[in-house]
Design a protein around this motif. Structure first.
Motif, mmCIF file in Angstrom:
data_model
loop_
_atom_site.group_PDB
_atom_site.id
_atom_site.type_symbol
_atom_site.label_atom_id
_atom_site.label_comp_id
_atom_site.label_asym_id
_atom_site.label_seq_id
_atom_site.Cartn_x
_atom_site.Cartn_y
_atom_site.Cartn_z
ATOM 1 N N GLY A 97 -3.460 86.659 -8.519
ATOM 2 C CA GLY A 97 -2.717 87.264 -9.615
ATOM 3 C C GLY A 97 -3.216 88.661 -9.835
ATOM 4 N N SER A 98 -2.518 89.392 -10.643
ATOM 5 C CA SER A 98 -2.890 90.791 -10.842
ATOM 6 C C SER A 98 -3.907 90.932 -11.958
ATOM 7 C CB SER A 98 -1.645 91.617 -11.165
ATOM 8 O OG SER A 98 -1.191 91.289 -12.445
ATOM 9 N N GLU A 99 -4.613 92.065 -11.952
ATOM 10 C CA GLU A 99 -5.583 92.369 -13.005
ATOM 11 C C GLU A 99 -4.899 92.409 -14.363
ATOM 12 O OE1 GLU A 99 -8.987 93.482 -12.943
ATOM 13 O OE2 GLU A 99 -9.214 92.907 -10.860
ATOM 14 N N SER A 100 -3.621 92.784 -14.390
ATOM 15 C CA SER A 100 -2.931 92.901 -15.673
ATOM 16 C C SER A 100 -2.719 91.547 -16.343
ATOM 17 C CB SER A 100 -1.588 93.614 -15.490
ATOM 18 O OG SER A 100 -0.752 92.850 -14.656
ATOM 19 N N ASP A 101 -2.878 90.442 -15.594
ATOM 20 C CA ASP A 101 -2.751 89.108 -16.170
ATOM 21 C C ASP A 101 -4.008 88.689 -16.934
ATOM 22 O OD1 ASP A 101 -0.293 88.961 -14.963
ATOM 23 O OD2 ASP A 101 -1.008 87.776 -13.256
ATOM 24 N N MET A 102 -5.079 89.480 -16.822
ATOM 25 C CA MET A 102 -6.344 89.114 -17.425
ATOM 26 C C MET A 102 -6.585 89.913 -18.701
ATOM 27 S SD MET A 102 -8.823 88.671 -14.232
ATOM 28 C CE MET A 102 -8.291 87.828 -12.769
ATOM 29 N N PRO A 103 -7.454 89.378 -19.576
ATOM 30 C CA PRO A 103 -7.764 90.098 -20.821
ATOM 31 C C PRO A 103 -8.336 91.485 -20.546
ATOM 32 C CG PRO A 103 -8.594 87.844 -20.901
ATOM 33 C CD PRO A 103 -8.108 88.088 -19.495
ATOM 34 N N LEU A 104 -8.138 92.374 -21.502
ATOM 35 C CA LEU A 104 -8.617 93.745 -21.404
ATOM 36 C C LEU A 104 -10.126 93.782 -21.171
ATOM 37 C CD1 LEU A 104 -7.658 96.677 -21.630
ATOM 38 C CD2 LEU A 104 -8.214 96.568 -24.058
ATOM 39 N N GLY A 105 -10.581 94.630 -20.258
ATOM 40 C CA GLY A 105 -12.004 94.770 -19.967
ATOM 41 C C GLY A 105 -12.516 93.799 -18.920
ATOM 42 N N THR A 106 -11.662 92.922 -18.434
ATOM 43 C CA THR A 106 -12.059 91.926 -17.455
ATOM 44 C C THR A 106 -12.190 92.565 -16.080
ATOM 45 O OG1 THR A 106 -10.963 90.179 -18.682
ATOM 46 C CG2 THR A 106 -11.357 89.765 -16.365
ATOM 47 N N LYS A 107 -13.227 92.174 -15.370
ATOM 48 C CA LYS A 107 -13.461 92.672 -14.016
ATOM 49 C C LYS A 107 -13.352 91.488 -13.063
ATOM 50 C CE LYS A 107 -16.964 95.232 -11.436
ATOM 51 N NZ LYS A 107 -18.290 95.853 -11.530
ATOM 52 N N SER A 108 -12.318 91.474 -12.226
ATOM 53 C CA SER A 108 -12.118 90.336 -11.338
ATOM 54 C C SER A 108 -12.846 90.487 -10.011
ATOM 55 C CB SER A 108 -10.628 90.104 -11.089
ATOM 56 O OG SER A 108 -10.086 91.171 -10.329
ATOM 57 N N ARG A 109 -13.221 91.709 -9.640
ATOM 58 C CA ARG A 109 -13.924 91.958 -8.378
ATOM 59 C C ARG A 109 -15.222 92.711 -8.626
ATOM 60 N NH1 ARG A 109 -12.291 89.561 -3.848
ATOM 61 N NH2 ARG A 109 -10.074 89.258 -3.782
ATOM 62 N N PHE A 110 -16.186 92.440 -7.776
ATOM 63 C CA PHE A 110 -17.471 93.127 -7.806
ATOM 64 C C PHE A 110 -17.691 93.670 -6.399
ATOM 65 C CE2 PHE A 110 -22.013 93.550 -7.445
ATOM 66 C CZ PHE A 110 -22.446 93.878 -8.718
ATOM 67 N N THR A 111 -17.935 94.963 -6.289
ATOM 68 C CA THR A 111 -18.164 95.566 -4.982
ATOM 69 C C THR A 111 -19.431 96.413 -5.026
ATOM 70 O OG1 THR A 111 -16.802 97.496 -5.495
ATOM 71 C CG2 THR A 111 -15.705 95.655 -4.412
#
Length: 172
Positions: A97-111
């Motif tokens: 899913g897209s980042e926009s589906d997640m709450p504000l400030g959420t980080k779905s990836r760590f690089t």
């Protein structure tokens, strides 16, 4: 994190490691460990992943605990501040899913990217670097479908991908 010292427990060991690396207690709250279990009394775990979250449940750091076949080990504290450029293939990214589906400030990836300073395999030199691309298994509180999707790319000193290793799991 440290062999022995079992009376400290995982949290105590994590707290000591973070303090040793000049990370204030207020900058993190808890960690989530992904590692390989012991089978039939045997265990070789090339890498364990520690996901470090703050009080707002945001992924702030990762610790990679890397072991080699010689019984040596290195711990790398990553801040997610250096963006790697490992090769991406359709298989290297799970569609979540897209980042926009997640709450504000959420980080779905760590690089992150760090220099290789450890002899992990007899087949590769100590030169080069590693790149990590990791899925945040718990991108926000109450997230009920944790996903593990970590890709580590060993890069040559000329920035060519030599080895790409991936650990992934969906569901329980």
């Amino acid at each position: 994190l440290t062999r022995g010292n079992g009376e400290a427990g995982f949290y105590g060991k994590l707290q000591a490691f973070m303090r040793d690396h000049n990370v204030d207690d207020k900058d993190w709250s808890y960690g989530y460990l992904v590692t390989a279990p012991r089978f039939f009394g045997y265990s070789f775990n090339p890498v364990s992943f520690w996901y470090i979250y703050d009080q707002e449940h945001q992924l702030k750091k990762m610790i990679l605990e890397v072991n080699n076949t010689f019984g040596e080990r290195r711990l790398y504290l990553l801040n997610g501040t250096r963006s790697p450029t490992p090769p991406e293939t359709p298989e290297s990214i799970l569609e979540t899913g897209s980042e926009s589906d997640m709450p504000l400030g959420t980080k779905s990836r760590f690089t992150d990217l760090w220099m290789k300073d450890f002899h992990v395999s007899p087949f590769n030199l100590r030169k080069g670097s590693y790149a990590l691309r990791a899925q945040n298994p718990f991108p926000y509180p109450g997230y009920d479908t944790p996903m593990i999707d970590n890709t580590i790319t060993l890069k040559s000193s000329k920035d060519h991908a030599k080895v790409v290793a991936r650990l992934s799991c969906v569901g329980n």
